[in-house]
Each structure stands twice: as structure tokens, then as C-alpha cells.
Enzyme design. Sequence first.
Site, PDB file in Angstrom:
ATOM      1  N   ASP A   8      30.802   7.273  55.303  1.00  0.00           N
ATOM      2  CA  ASP A   8      29.371   6.957  55.327  1.00  0.00           C
ATOM      3  C   ASP A   8      28.652   7.556  56.550  1.00  0.00           C
ATOM      4  OD1 ASP A   8      31.157   5.091  54.098  1.00  0.00           O
ATOM      5  OD2 ASP A   8      29.485   3.733  53.725  1.00  0.00           O
ATOM      6  N   GLU A  39      25.026   7.384  51.794  1.00  0.00           N
ATOM      7  CA  GLU A  39      24.136   6.281  51.431  1.00  0.00           C
ATOM      8  C   GLU A  39      23.442   5.618  52.627  1.00  0.00           C
ATOM      9  OE1 GLU A  39      24.840   2.664  49.840  1.00  0.00           O
ATOM     10  OE2 GLU A  39      25.910   1.959  51.581  1.00  0.00           O
ATOM     11  N   HIS A  68      23.093   1.157  48.554  1.00  0.00           N
ATOM     12  CA  HIS A  68      21.744   1.464  49.037  1.00  0.00           C
ATOM     13  C   HIS A  68      21.133   2.682  48.345  1.00  0.00           C
ATOM     14  CE1 HIS A  68      22.081  -1.651  51.941  1.00  0.00           C
ATOM     15  NE2 HIS A  68      23.001  -1.060  52.656  1.00  0.00           N
ATOM     16  N   HIS A 173      32.053   2.157  52.735  1.00  0.00           N
ATOM     17  CA  HIS A 173      31.114   1.044  52.899  1.00  0.00           C
ATOM     18  C   HIS A 173      31.354   0.161  54.125  1.00  0.00           C
ATOM     19  CE1 HIS A 173      28.115  -2.006  52.043  1.00  0.00           C
ATOM     20  NE2 HIS A 173      29.028  -2.935  52.034  1.00  0.00           N
TER      21      HIS A 173
HETATM   22 FE   LIG Z   1      27.234   0.524  51.499  1.00  0.00          FE
END
Ligand SMILES: [Fe+2]
Length: 270
Positions: A8, A39, A68, A173
Site C-alpha cells: 500500500d 488505495e 478505499h 491493507h
Molecule cells: Fe485498505
Amino acid sequence: LRILFFGDIVGRPGRRGISAILPNWAAQYRPDVVIANGENAAGGIGISPAVAEELLDLGIDLLTLGNHAWQKRDVYGFLDANTKIIRPLNMPPGVPGRGYAILDVGGQPLAVVNLCGRIFLGEYDDPFRAIDGLLAEIDSPNVLVDFHAETSSEKQAFGWFVDGRVSAVIGTHTHVQTADDRILPGGTAYITDVGMCGPQDSVIGMDRDIILHRFLTQLPTRFEVAKGDPLVCAAVVEISEEDGKATRFGRLQWRKIDEGGPILESTWEE
Ligand SMILES: [Fe+2]
């Protein structure tokens, strides 16, 4: 077939970290494909078309998303129009974009699937049934899943569920890299979370004073991406061209220590 996958990307520090390290890692690990979870790339929540273009211009071949995905409204049309970005597959029919992509890697197909877990995350369709449905539908021995989920149990269960049926399950995440990268007995590379690309001195990428204020007072707070040196987390997976099984897998973590320059911690063996 070798894939470099970045976790991420959180805001500007994450984008800065990737742009600094990607040329070196492209030369060192010689990936055929570079994938990144974007994201959190725009201001820490969601992605905008401009930020997506910026990341794709760095040499990222495909961006994945997560819970998101819908944060920035102007990305909806972009998700429909651009084939180099995917959102989670297990969403209701009719939402913008696509849940998977099939890349052509020197004549070989590589299916990349984005899925969201359901525990502590939101209302999504069953990711287990979703992958079953997709695997019955597509024709590619090489399949990489970005499983975007909160709990390690759901991620591990998913890894076992698809072991031997997909090439790799990369968890995203939670933004903290886990030390459980391995190839499962059926031939699926698995890591619970690959970690983030974002500011190191933070709470999962966010300004730590703001987060602490929230924890201490429980007042509603507007989060901001932390400033400072980036931490860059990624994984490298090598897939056999014969049968789509993973043959080599390792994680990478590039970060600053003390006052010294960045170091690389890696379980990848050349
Ligand atoms: Fe997430």
C-alpha cells in the site's frame, strides 16, 4: 515469470519512496511485471487519476485498490477507462472498473485479482466464492491475488483455500510487513501482509500525534499522512512458466535506521 509487488502506497512519502527505489530494484530483481497497491496513494485515502498516472509513469504496470477504492469520485470514470488499475472483484455488479486484469507478459498471461476481506472491513461479497467463480472462468495458469484484508486469520484461511490453484496471495491493507512469507505446499506464494510504502515514523502511515490524540480523547479527528523518510515494503515472486506455481518468493523492506542511510532487509535469495 517474475513479479515485483509493492505494498500500500501511502501519500506523497510512499510515492517518493517508490520513485527512489524502483529503478534500483528493477535492475537488481529484473521483474517482468511491477504491481503496486495504490488505495492510499492520494493523501492517504483513495487514489485520484493524477496520482494513478504519476505511479504508472514510474514504471508500475498495474495498480490494485481496496476498501478505499471509492474515496475520490473522479476516479470512477478512470477505473472504467484505464486497464492498468483494478478495484476489488467482490463488489456488487454495476460498480465502476474491473476486479481483475489479465496481463500479457512476453506472450504469457498473468491474471491479477484484487479482493477485499470482510472481517472488520466492510460489506463485500464472499471473497472465497468470488475467487472460485473467477478461476472457473479465466484461462491463465499464472494468477496473483492481492488480498486486501484486516485480519491475519481471514488472510491465512484464504491462502490455504487457494493453495495450488493460484501462483501467489499477497496480503495488503494492514501496512505492517509480516515475517511469514513462504511457498505453501501446493505451490502458492503467500504472505499475510507485504507492508506499506509510506512514512516510517508514523502510525501505519498517518501522523502519529493526530492518531495519539484520537486514541487518548476519542474525539473525531481528521487524519493526515505523516511526513518524513519513507519505508518501502515489497515482495518478489517467481512463477514457473510450466504450471504457474511459485518457485521462489521473498519480501523486501527498505528503511532508515537511526541517523544512518537506508538499509534493505530481504528474504529473497538470488
Ligand atoms: Fe485498505
